[in-house]
Design a protein around this motif. Structure first.
Motif, short mmCIF file in Angstrom:
data_model
loop_
_atom_site.label_atom_id
_atom_site.label_comp_id
_atom_site.label_asym_id
_atom_site.label_seq_id
_atom_site.Cartn_x
_atom_site.Cartn_y
_atom_site.Cartn_z
N LEU A 147 57.19 42.20 44.77
CA LEU A 147 58.38 41.95 44.10
C LEU A 147 57.63 40.59 43.52
N PHE A 148 57.82 39.51 44.23
CA PHE A 148 56.53 38.37 43.66
C PHE A 148 54.94 38.54 43.16
N GLY A 149 54.69 39.17 43.70
CA GLY A 149 53.19 40.38 42.72
C GLY A 149 53.46 40.57 41.82
N THR A 150 54.17 41.01 41.49
CA THR A 150 54.38 41.96 40.37
C THR A 150 55.15 40.68 39.30
N LEU B 87 54.33 35.36 50.74
CA LEU B 87 53.81 36.85 51.08
C LEU B 87 52.55 37.40 50.19
N GLY B 88 53.40 37.33 48.70
CA GLY B 88 53.01 38.09 47.26
C GLY B 88 51.96 37.30 47.00
N VAL B 89 52.19 36.06 46.71
CA VAL B 89 51.46 35.29 46.33
C VAL B 89 49.66 35.34 46.84
N THR B 90 50.15 34.81 48.23
CA THR B 90 48.95 34.37 48.98
C THR B 90 48.16 35.73 49.02
N ALA B 91 48.48 37.15 48.86
CA ALA B 91 48.34 38.34 49.63
C ALA B 91 46.95 38.54 48.20
N LEU B 92 47.69 37.94 46.69
CA LEU B 92 47.53 38.06 45.25
C LEU B 92 45.92 37.19 45.35
N ALA B 93 46.30 36.09 45.80
CA ALA B 93 45.34 34.86 45.90
C ALA B 93 43.99 35.14 46.90
N GLY B 94 44.27 35.64 48.80
CA GLY B 94 43.51 36.13 48.78
C GLY B 94 42.47 37.70 48.09
N HIS B 95 43.26 38.36 47.69
CA HIS B 95 42.11 39.17 46.97
C HIS B 95 41.08 38.74 45.72
N SER B 96 42.07 37.67 45.00
CA SER B 96 40.94 37.12 44.04
C SER B 96 40.00 36.92 44.48
N ALA B 97 39.80 35.48 45.95
CA ALA B 97 39.09 34.59 46.27
C ALA B 97 37.80 35.80 46.56
N ILE B 98 38.37 36.97 47.51
CA ILE B 98 37.02 38.12 47.55
C ILE B 98 36.16 38.34 46.66
N ASN B 99 37.01 38.98 45.78
CA ASN B 99 36.74 39.29 44.13
C ASN B 99 35.52 38.16 43.64
N ARG B 100 35.95 37.59 43.82
CA ARG B 100 35.30 36.27 42.77
C ARG B 100 34.29 35.44 44.01
N SER B 101 33.83 36.40 45.28
CA SER B 101 33.25 35.79 46.23
C SER B 101 31.94 36.12 45.50
N LEU B 102 32.57 38.12 46.21
CA LEU B 102 31.18 38.86 45.67
C LEU B 102 30.74 39.23 44.34
N GLN B 103 31.32 38.28 43.73
CA GLN B 103 30.95 37.78 41.76
C GLN B 103 29.49 37.33 42.63
N LEU B 104 30.10 36.16 43.09
CA LEU B 104 29.15 34.82 43.17
C LEU B 104 27.89 35.09 43.99
N SER B 105 27.83 36.04 45.00
CA SER B 105 26.62 36.19 46.40
C SER B 105 27.14 37.30 46.19
N PRO B 106 25.61 38.05 47.03
CA PRO B 106 25.71 39.52 47.20
C PRO B 106 26.11 39.62 48.89
N ALA B 107 26.71 40.42 48.71
CA ALA B 107 27.85 41.09 50.04
C ALA B 107 26.85 40.91 51.18
N ALA B 108 25.96 40.89 51.68
CA ALA B 108 25.01 40.10 52.57
C ALA B 108 25.35 39.33 52.81
N LEU C 118 62.07 32.38 50.02
CA LEU C 118 60.50 32.04 48.81
C LEU C 118 59.61 32.08 50.24
N LEU C 119 59.76 32.26 51.76
CA LEU C 119 58.14 32.72 52.28
C LEU C 119 58.07 34.01 51.76
N LEU C 120 59.37 34.68 51.62
CA LEU C 120 58.92 36.10 51.21
C LEU C 120 57.57 36.27 50.21
N GLY C 121 58.57 35.57 49.09
CA GLY C 121 57.89 35.67 47.86
C GLY C 121 56.39 35.33 48.32
#
Length: 303
Positions: free
Chosen positions: A48-51, A216-237, A211-214
Protein backbone atom coordinates in the motif's frame (compact mmCIF):
# COMPACT_ATOMS: atom_id res chain seq x y z
CA UNK A 1 39.70 4.43 -17.86
CA UNK A 2 38.80 8.13 -17.95
CA UNK A 3 38.24 10.22 -14.81
CA UNK A 4 34.53 10.39 -15.61
CA UNK A 5 34.27 6.60 -16.00
CA UNK A 6 36.16 6.03 -12.75
CA UNK A 7 33.83 8.45 -10.95
CA UNK A 8 30.76 6.70 -12.36
CA UNK A 9 32.13 3.31 -11.27
CA UNK A 10 32.78 4.52 -7.74
CA UNK A 11 29.30 6.07 -7.56
CA UNK A 12 27.83 2.86 -8.97
CA UNK A 13 29.53 0.82 -6.25
CA UNK A 14 28.22 3.21 -3.59
CA UNK A 15 24.69 2.94 -5.00
CA UNK A 16 24.89 -0.88 -4.96
CA UNK A 17 26.10 -0.80 -1.35
CA UNK A 18 23.28 1.60 -0.47
CA UNK A 19 20.66 -0.52 -2.25
CA UNK A 20 21.72 -3.79 -0.62
CA UNK A 21 21.98 -2.07 2.78
CA UNK A 22 18.42 -0.78 2.38
CA UNK A 23 17.18 -4.24 1.44
CA UNK A 24 18.89 -5.77 4.48
CA UNK A 25 17.35 -3.11 6.73
CA UNK A 26 13.99 -3.87 5.10
CA UNK A 27 14.42 -7.58 5.78
CA UNK A 28 15.43 -6.96 9.41
CA UNK A 29 12.43 -4.68 9.90
CA UNK A 30 10.22 -7.39 8.42
CA UNK A 31 11.67 -9.93 10.85
CA UNK A 32 10.93 -7.58 13.74
CA UNK A 33 7.32 -6.94 12.64
CA UNK A 34 6.42 -10.48 11.62
CA UNK A 35 6.75 -11.51 15.26
CA UNK A 36 3.58 -9.48 15.94
CA UNK A 37 1.72 -9.28 12.64
CA UNK A 38 0.64 -11.87 10.02
CA UNK A 39 2.70 -12.26 6.85
CA UNK A 40 -0.22 -11.31 4.58
CA UNK A 41 -0.73 -8.08 6.51
CA UNK A 42 2.95 -7.18 6.14
CA UNK A 43 2.79 -7.76 2.40
CA UNK A 44 -0.44 -5.75 2.00
CA UNK A 45 0.55 -2.68 4.04
CA UNK A 46 4.06 -2.64 2.58
CA UNK A 47 2.54 -2.70 -0.91
CA UNK A 48 0.00 0.00 0.00
CA UNK A 49 2.76 2.45 0.91
CA UNK A 50 4.76 1.41 -2.15
CA UNK A 51 1.75 2.10 -4.36
CA UNK A 52 1.34 5.56 -2.83
CA UNK A 53 4.93 6.40 -3.77
CA UNK A 54 4.48 5.04 -7.29
CA UNK A 55 1.26 6.95 -8.07
CA UNK A 56 2.96 10.25 -9.12
CA UNK A 57 5.32 8.31 -11.41
CA UNK A 58 2.43 6.38 -12.94
CA UNK A 59 0.50 9.63 -13.45
CA UNK A 60 3.50 11.24 -15.14
CA UNK A 61 4.07 8.32 -17.51
CA UNK A 62 0.37 7.70 -18.19
CA UNK A 63 -1.74 4.68 -17.37
CA UNK A 64 -1.50 3.24 -20.87
CA UNK A 65 2.30 3.43 -20.91
CA UNK A 66 2.57 1.65 -17.56
CA UNK A 67 -0.19 -0.97 -17.76
CA UNK A 68 -0.46 -1.73 -21.49
CA UNK A 69 2.11 -4.52 -21.65
CA UNK A 70 2.49 -7.62 -23.75
CA UNK A 71 2.55 -11.12 -22.27
CA UNK A 72 0.09 -10.18 -19.56
CA UNK A 73 -0.19 -13.76 -18.27
CA UNK A 74 3.57 -13.90 -17.76
CA UNK A 75 3.45 -10.58 -15.90
CA UNK A 76 0.79 -12.02 -13.60
CA UNK A 77 2.85 -15.16 -13.02
CA UNK A 78 5.80 -12.94 -12.11
CA UNK A 79 3.57 -11.00 -9.68
CA UNK A 80 2.57 -14.26 -7.98
CA UNK A 81 6.23 -15.31 -7.75
CA UNK A 82 7.37 -11.99 -6.29
CA UNK A 83 4.56 -11.92 -3.71
CA UNK A 84 5.00 -15.56 -2.73
CA UNK A 85 8.76 -15.03 -2.38
CA UNK A 86 8.20 -12.11 0.03
CA UNK A 87 5.73 -14.20 2.03
CA UNK A 88 8.13 -17.15 2.25
CA UNK A 89 10.98 -14.89 3.37
CA UNK A 90 8.98 -13.21 6.13
CA UNK A 91 7.60 -16.55 7.31
CA UNK A 92 11.10 -18.07 7.46
CA UNK A 93 12.72 -15.16 9.33
CA UNK A 94 10.04 -15.41 11.98
CA UNK A 95 11.75 -18.62 13.12
CA UNK A 96 15.33 -18.45 11.80
CA UNK A 97 18.16 -15.92 12.15
CA UNK A 98 18.19 -13.28 9.42
CA UNK A 99 21.68 -14.26 8.24
CA UNK A 100 20.64 -17.92 7.82
CA UNK A 101 17.69 -17.05 5.60
CA UNK A 102 19.62 -14.48 3.57
CA UNK A 103 22.44 -16.95 3.02
CA UNK A 104 19.96 -19.47 1.63
CA UNK A 105 18.54 -16.74 -0.62
CA UNK A 106 22.04 -16.02 -1.91
CA UNK A 107 21.79 -19.34 -3.74
CA UNK A 108 19.47 -17.60 -6.25
CA UNK A 109 22.19 -17.17 -8.96
CA UNK A 110 22.82 -20.92 -8.78
CA UNK A 111 19.11 -21.73 -9.05
CA UNK A 112 18.68 -19.24 -11.91
CA UNK A 113 21.52 -20.95 -13.77
CA UNK A 114 19.76 -24.30 -13.48
CA UNK A 115 16.31 -22.89 -14.33
CA UNK A 116 17.64 -21.00 -17.36
CA UNK A 117 18.58 -24.35 -18.91
CA UNK A 118 15.09 -25.74 -18.36
CA UNK A 119 12.99 -22.69 -19.26
CA UNK A 120 15.17 -20.47 -21.45
CA UNK A 121 17.12 -23.14 -23.31
CA UNK A 122 20.45 -21.58 -22.35
CA UNK A 123 23.60 -23.66 -22.55
CA UNK A 124 25.64 -24.07 -19.39
CA UNK A 125 29.14 -25.53 -19.52
CA UNK A 126 30.64 -27.99 -17.09
CA UNK A 127 32.45 -25.28 -15.12
CA UNK A 128 29.24 -23.49 -14.23
CA UNK A 129 27.48 -26.78 -13.46
CA UNK A 130 30.36 -27.62 -11.11
CA UNK A 131 29.90 -24.23 -9.44
CA UNK A 132 26.16 -24.92 -9.06
CA UNK A 133 26.91 -28.25 -7.37
CA UNK A 134 29.43 -26.62 -5.00
CA UNK A 135 26.94 -23.87 -4.20
CA UNK A 136 24.22 -26.35 -3.35
CA UNK A 137 26.65 -28.14 -1.07
CA UNK A 138 26.87 -24.77 0.68
CA UNK A 139 23.07 -24.67 0.95
CA UNK A 140 23.07 -28.13 2.55
CA UNK A 141 25.75 -26.95 5.00
CA UNK A 142 23.56 -23.98 5.96
CA UNK A 143 20.47 -26.14 6.35
CA UNK A 144 22.48 -28.61 8.49
CA UNK A 145 20.01 -31.52 8.15
CA UNK A 146 22.07 -33.77 10.45
CA UNK A 147 22.29 -31.23 13.29
CA UNK A 148 19.97 -28.65 14.82
CA UNK A 149 17.64 -28.58 11.85
CA UNK A 150 14.32 -26.75 11.93
CA UNK A 151 12.84 -28.39 8.84
CA UNK A 152 9.73 -26.32 8.10
CA UNK A 153 11.25 -22.79 8.27
CA UNK A 154 14.38 -24.02 6.46
CA UNK A 155 12.27 -25.61 3.73
CA UNK A 156 10.23 -22.39 3.49
CA UNK A 157 13.42 -20.34 3.03
CA UNK A 158 14.65 -22.69 0.30
CA UNK A 159 11.23 -22.64 -1.38
CA UNK A 160 11.32 -18.85 -1.25
CA UNK A 161 14.75 -18.85 -2.90
CA UNK A 162 13.45 -21.07 -5.71
CA UNK A 163 10.36 -18.86 -6.21
CA UNK A 164 12.57 -15.74 -6.12
CA UNK A 165 14.76 -17.31 -8.81
CA UNK A 166 11.72 -18.11 -10.95
CA UNK A 167 10.70 -14.46 -10.61
CA UNK A 168 14.15 -13.44 -11.86
CA UNK A 169 13.67 -15.69 -14.89
CA UNK A 170 10.33 -13.99 -15.64
CA UNK A 171 11.98 -10.59 -15.16
CA UNK A 172 14.70 -11.54 -17.64
CA UNK A 173 12.06 -12.54 -20.20
CA UNK A 174 9.97 -9.39 -19.57
CA UNK A 175 12.84 -6.87 -19.29
CA UNK A 176 11.60 -5.04 -22.38
CA UNK A 177 8.48 -3.96 -20.47
CA UNK A 178 10.30 -1.21 -18.59
CA UNK A 179 11.24 -0.82 -14.95
CA UNK A 180 8.20 1.21 -13.90
CA UNK A 181 5.77 -1.31 -15.38
CA UNK A 182 7.51 -4.22 -13.67
CA UNK A 183 7.66 -2.49 -10.28
CA UNK A 184 4.06 -1.27 -10.54
CA UNK A 185 2.67 -4.70 -11.40
CA UNK A 186 4.56 -6.40 -8.59
CA UNK A 187 3.58 -3.74 -6.04
CA UNK A 188 -0.10 -3.79 -6.95
CA UNK A 189 0.04 -7.58 -7.03
CA UNK A 190 1.35 -7.61 -3.47
CA UNK A 191 -1.43 -5.22 -2.45
CA UNK A 192 -4.13 -7.43 -3.99
CA UNK A 193 -2.77 -10.83 -2.90
CA UNK A 194 -1.84 -9.62 0.57
CA UNK A 195 -5.15 -7.77 0.86
CA UNK A 196 -7.11 -10.97 0.26
CA UNK A 197 -5.79 -12.30 3.57
CA UNK A 198 -6.68 -9.22 5.63
CA UNK A 199 -10.24 -10.26 6.65
CA UNK A 200 -8.74 -13.42 8.19
CA UNK A 201 -5.44 -12.01 9.41
CA UNK A 202 -5.71 -8.40 10.54
CA UNK A 203 -4.13 -7.21 13.78
CA UNK A 204 -4.74 -3.59 14.75
CA UNK A 205 -1.36 -1.86 14.78
CA UNK A 206 -0.48 1.21 16.78
CA UNK A 207 0.40 4.31 14.78
CA UNK A 208 4.14 3.67 15.17
CA UNK A 209 3.88 0.07 13.98
CA UNK A 210 1.70 1.17 11.07
CA UNK A 211 4.42 3.59 9.99
CA UNK A 212 7.03 0.86 10.38
CA UNK A 213 4.90 -1.42 8.21
CA UNK A 214 4.78 1.33 5.62
CA UNK A 215 8.54 1.80 5.90
CA UNK A 216 8.87 -1.71 4.48
CA UNK A 217 7.44 -0.45 1.20
CA UNK A 218 9.51 2.74 1.19
CA UNK A 219 12.84 1.00 1.80
CA UNK A 220 12.08 -1.72 -0.74
CA UNK A 221 11.39 0.84 -3.49
CA UNK A 222 14.43 2.89 -2.47
CA UNK A 223 16.58 -0.23 -2.60
CA UNK A 224 15.31 -1.11 -6.08
CA UNK A 225 15.98 2.44 -7.27
CA UNK A 226 19.53 2.48 -5.87
CA UNK A 227 20.40 -0.86 -7.48
CA UNK A 228 18.92 0.15 -10.84
CA UNK A 229 20.92 3.39 -10.71
CA UNK A 230 24.04 1.42 -9.81
CA UNK A 231 23.68 -0.74 -12.92
CA UNK A 232 23.14 2.37 -15.04
CA UNK A 233 26.33 4.01 -13.77
CA UNK A 234 28.70 1.03 -13.75
CA UNK A 235 29.17 -2.28 -15.58
CA UNK A 236 27.51 -5.20 -13.87
CA UNK A 237 30.90 -6.90 -13.49
CA UNK A 238 32.01 -4.01 -11.26
CA UNK A 239 29.01 -3.67 -8.96
CA UNK A 240 27.26 -7.04 -8.74
CA UNK A 241 29.87 -8.64 -6.42
CA UNK A 242 29.05 -5.94 -3.86
CA UNK A 243 25.54 -7.37 -3.41
CA UNK A 244 26.98 -9.82 -0.89
CA UNK A 245 27.47 -6.97 1.59
CA UNK A 246 23.93 -7.84 2.66
CA UNK A 247 25.26 -10.96 4.41
CA UNK A 248 27.60 -8.79 6.48
CA UNK A 249 24.75 -6.47 7.47
CA UNK A 250 22.50 -9.42 8.29
CA UNK A 251 25.12 -10.86 10.65
CA UNK A 252 25.59 -7.45 12.33
CA UNK A 253 21.84 -6.91 12.75
CA UNK A 254 21.32 -10.45 14.05
CA UNK A 255 23.97 -9.79 16.67
CA UNK A 256 22.88 -6.28 17.68
CA UNK A 257 19.10 -6.70 17.62
CA UNK A 258 18.49 -10.37 18.42
CA UNK A 259 21.79 -11.33 20.06
CA UNK A 260 22.31 -14.18 17.58
CA UNK A 261 25.93 -15.06 16.92
CA UNK A 262 26.67 -16.56 13.47
CA UNK A 263 28.03 -20.09 13.55
CA UNK A 264 31.03 -21.52 11.71
CA UNK A 265 28.54 -23.61 9.71
CA UNK A 266 26.86 -20.47 8.36
CA UNK A 267 30.26 -18.99 7.52
CA UNK A 268 31.33 -22.08 5.58
CA UNK A 269 28.00 -22.37 3.76
CA UNK A 270 28.03 -18.67 2.87
CA UNK A 271 31.60 -18.95 1.54
CA UNK A 272 30.64 -21.86 -0.74
CA UNK A 273 27.45 -20.17 -1.97
CA UNK A 274 29.00 -16.74 -2.53
CA UNK A 275 32.14 -18.15 -4.14
CA UNK A 276 30.07 -20.27 -6.53
CA UNK A 277 27.80 -17.34 -7.37
CA UNK A 278 30.76 -15.07 -8.13
CA UNK A 279 32.37 -17.74 -10.30
CA UNK A 280 29.16 -18.20 -12.31
CA UNK A 281 28.89 -14.44 -12.75
CA UNK A 282 32.55 -14.27 -13.85
CA UNK A 283 32.04 -17.05 -16.41
CA UNK A 284 28.90 -15.41 -17.80
CA UNK A 285 30.72 -12.10 -18.20
CA UNK A 286 33.67 -13.79 -19.90
CA UNK A 287 31.42 -15.73 -22.29
CA UNK A 288 29.47 -12.57 -23.12
CA UNK A 289 32.70 -10.73 -23.92
CA UNK A 290 33.86 -13.61 -26.10
CA UNK A 291 30.55 -13.66 -27.95
CA UNK A 292 30.70 -9.89 -28.50
CA UNK A 293 34.28 -10.11 -29.78
CA UNK A 294 33.35 -12.93 -32.16
CA UNK A 295 30.34 -10.98 -33.42
CA UNK A 296 32.53 -7.92 -34.09
CA UNK A 297 35.06 -10.08 -35.94
CA UNK A 298 32.31 -11.66 -38.05
CA UNK A 299 30.90 -8.22 -38.87
CA UNK A 300 34.35 -6.97 -39.86
CA UNK A 301 34.89 -9.99 -42.09
CA UNK A 302 31.52 -9.42 -43.76
CA UNK A 303 32.48 -5.82 -44.52
Amino acid sequence: MTASTATDSRLGILMMLLGMSLFTFNDALGKWLVAEYPVGMLVAVRSLFGTAILLPLIWREGLAAVFAVGRLKMHLLRVVCVTADIGCFYWAVRYLPLADVMTIYMSAPLIVTALSVLFLGEKVGWRRWAAVVVGFVGVVVVLNPTGTFDPLPSAMALLGAVIFSAGLIFTRVLRGAGTLSLVTYQTLGGLVLGGVTLPMAWVDPGWLDFLLLGLLGVTALAGHSAINRSLQLSPAAVVVPFQYVSIVWAVVLDLLVWGTMPTARIGLGAALIIGSGLFIFYREQRLNRSAATQASADLGAAD
